[in-house]
Write a protein that holds these residues in place. Structure first.
Motif, PDB file in Angstrom:
ATOM      1  N   CYS A  57       0.836  -1.194   0.000  1.00 60.39           N
ATOM      2  CA  CYS A  57       0.000   0.000   0.000  1.00 60.39           C
ATOM      3  C   CYS A  57       0.878   1.254   0.000  1.00 60.39           C
ATOM      4  O   CYS A  57       1.836   1.338   0.757  1.00 60.39           O
ATOM      5  CB  CYS A  57      -0.856  -0.040   1.268  1.00 60.39           C
ATOM      6  SG  CYS A  57      -2.098   1.231   1.375  1.00 60.39           S
ATOM      7  N   SER A  65      -9.762   0.812  -1.594  1.00 55.25           N
ATOM      8  CA  SER A  65     -10.043  -0.602  -1.327  1.00 55.25           C
ATOM      9  C   SER A  65      -8.758  -1.422  -1.253  1.00 55.25           C
ATOM     10  O   SER A  65      -8.707  -2.537  -1.725  1.00 55.25           O
ATOM     11  CB  SER A  65     -10.982  -1.147  -2.400  1.00 55.25           C
ATOM     12  OG  SER A  65     -10.460  -0.869  -3.678  1.00 55.25           O
ATOM     13  N   HIS A  67      -7.210  -1.978   1.766  1.00 57.81           N
ATOM     14  CA  HIS A  67      -7.034  -2.225   3.192  1.00 57.81           C
ATOM     15  C   HIS A  67      -6.352  -3.560   3.471  1.00 57.81           C
ATOM     16  O   HIS A  67      -5.789  -3.750   4.535  1.00 57.81           O
ATOM     17  CB  HIS A  67      -8.390  -2.146   3.911  1.00 57.81           C
ATOM     18  CG  HIS A  67      -9.415  -3.067   3.342  1.00 57.81           C
ATOM     19  ND1 HIS A  67     -10.186  -2.703   2.273  1.00 57.81           N
ATOM     20  CD2 HIS A  67      -9.761  -4.336   3.663  1.00 57.81           C
ATOM     21  CE1 HIS A  67     -10.986  -3.714   1.962  1.00 57.81           C
ATOM     22  NE2 HIS A  67     -10.753  -4.709   2.780  1.00 57.81           N
ATOM     23  N   CYS A  68      -6.381  -4.486   2.516  1.00 57.29           N
ATOM     24  CA  CYS A  68      -5.759  -5.784   2.748  1.00 57.29           C
ATOM     25  C   CYS A  68      -4.248  -5.745   2.494  1.00 57.29           C
ATOM     26  O   CYS A  68      -3.538  -6.687   2.834  1.00 57.29           O
ATOM     27  CB  CYS A  68      -6.405  -6.852   1.879  1.00 57.29           C
ATOM     28  SG  CYS A  68      -6.290  -6.511   0.115  1.00 57.29           S
ATOM     29  N   LEU A  69      -3.735  -4.659   1.914  1.00 59.23           N
ATOM     30  CA  LEU A  69      -2.310  -4.561   1.625  1.00 59.23           C
ATOM     31  C   LEU A  69      -1.553  -3.974   2.809  1.00 59.23           C
ATOM     32  O   LEU A  69      -2.034  -3.077   3.489  1.00 59.23           O
ATOM     33  CB  LEU A  69      -2.065  -3.687   0.390  1.00 59.23           C
ATOM     34  CG  LEU A  69      -2.585  -4.217  -0.933  1.00 59.23           C
ATOM     35  CD1 LEU A  69      -2.259  -3.235  -2.047  1.00 59.23           C
ATOM     36  CD2 LEU A  69      -2.015  -5.590  -1.252  1.00 59.23           C
ATOM     37  N   LYS A  70      -0.349  -4.481   3.021  1.00 55.37           N
ATOM     38  CA  LYS A  70       0.515  -3.996   4.089  1.00 55.37           C
ATOM     39  C   LYS A  70       1.342  -2.813   3.574  1.00 55.37           C
ATOM     40  O   LYS A  70       1.545  -2.680   2.365  1.00 55.37           O
ATOM     41  CB  LYS A  70       1.470  -5.105   4.518  1.00 55.37           C
ATOM     42  CG  LYS A  70       0.795  -6.374   4.981  1.00 55.37           C
ATOM     43  CD  LYS A  70       1.849  -7.441   5.210  1.00 55.37           C
ATOM     44  CE  LYS A  70       1.215  -8.786   5.470  1.00 55.37           C
ATOM     45  NZ  LYS A  70       2.197  -9.862   5.555  1.00 55.37           N
TER      46      LYS A  70
END
Length: 162
Positions: A57, A65, A67-70
């Motif tokens: 991210c 969208s 939010h699942c990435l670090k």
């Protein structure tokens, strides 16, 4: 036993733009690393049609969208430990916190983005690689992406202008 060279596509700062040159530049790559500021989920979807993707991210991805990435990710590819991060700064003058992280993680390669400026150099035992920006042209900076060529634990980086 013969070694096999692997090519990893490296891209950053797309800011939602998936240029028509990208599939041509990444033809035949084994994996793709996206160093953040993706800008649109469609970019990663289209990259996944070329090869598996590991992405982090970036600062413009916050609130989208992604939010699942670090914000950073350590990945092992073809015998190399690669640390993928969006904001790094100058590899020759890293803040103490990043120096500690590098000491703890022990990557051979650090892939980063954010500056939109291509960078490929060894700093001590670590190869630092910023593919530049593949997104909309900004300032006088070229639009670029990169390739990491990995062969028997050795790495070389190439910057490709778009």
């Amino acid at each position: 036993m013969m070694s096999r060279k692997h090519v990893v596509g490296v891209i950053s700062d797309t800011h939602g733009l998936f240029g028509p040159e990208i599939p041509l530049c990444f033809e035949g790559v084994s994996h793709i690393l996206h160093a953040g500021d993706i800008g649109s989920p469609e970019v990663c979807e289209r990259l996944r049609k070329i090869a598996p993707v590991t992405a982090v991210c970036g600062n413009v991805d916050l609130g989208h969208s992604f939010h699942c990435l670090k914000p950073h990710h350590l990945v092992e590819l073809f015998g190399l430990r690669i640390w993928l991060v969006h904001i790094l700064g100058d590899p020759h003058q890293l803040p103490e916190s990043l120096e500690r992280a590098l000491g703890r993680l022990q990557p051979q390669v650090v892939v980063f983005g954010h500056s939109h400026q291509p960078f490929a150099a060894w700093v001590g035992p670590v190869f630092f690689f910023n593919p530049g920006s593949a997104g909309p042209k900004r300032f006088n900076l070229p639009r670029c992406l990169g390739l990491l060529e990995i062969d028997s634990g050795k790495v070389e980086g190439r910057i490709l202008r778009l």
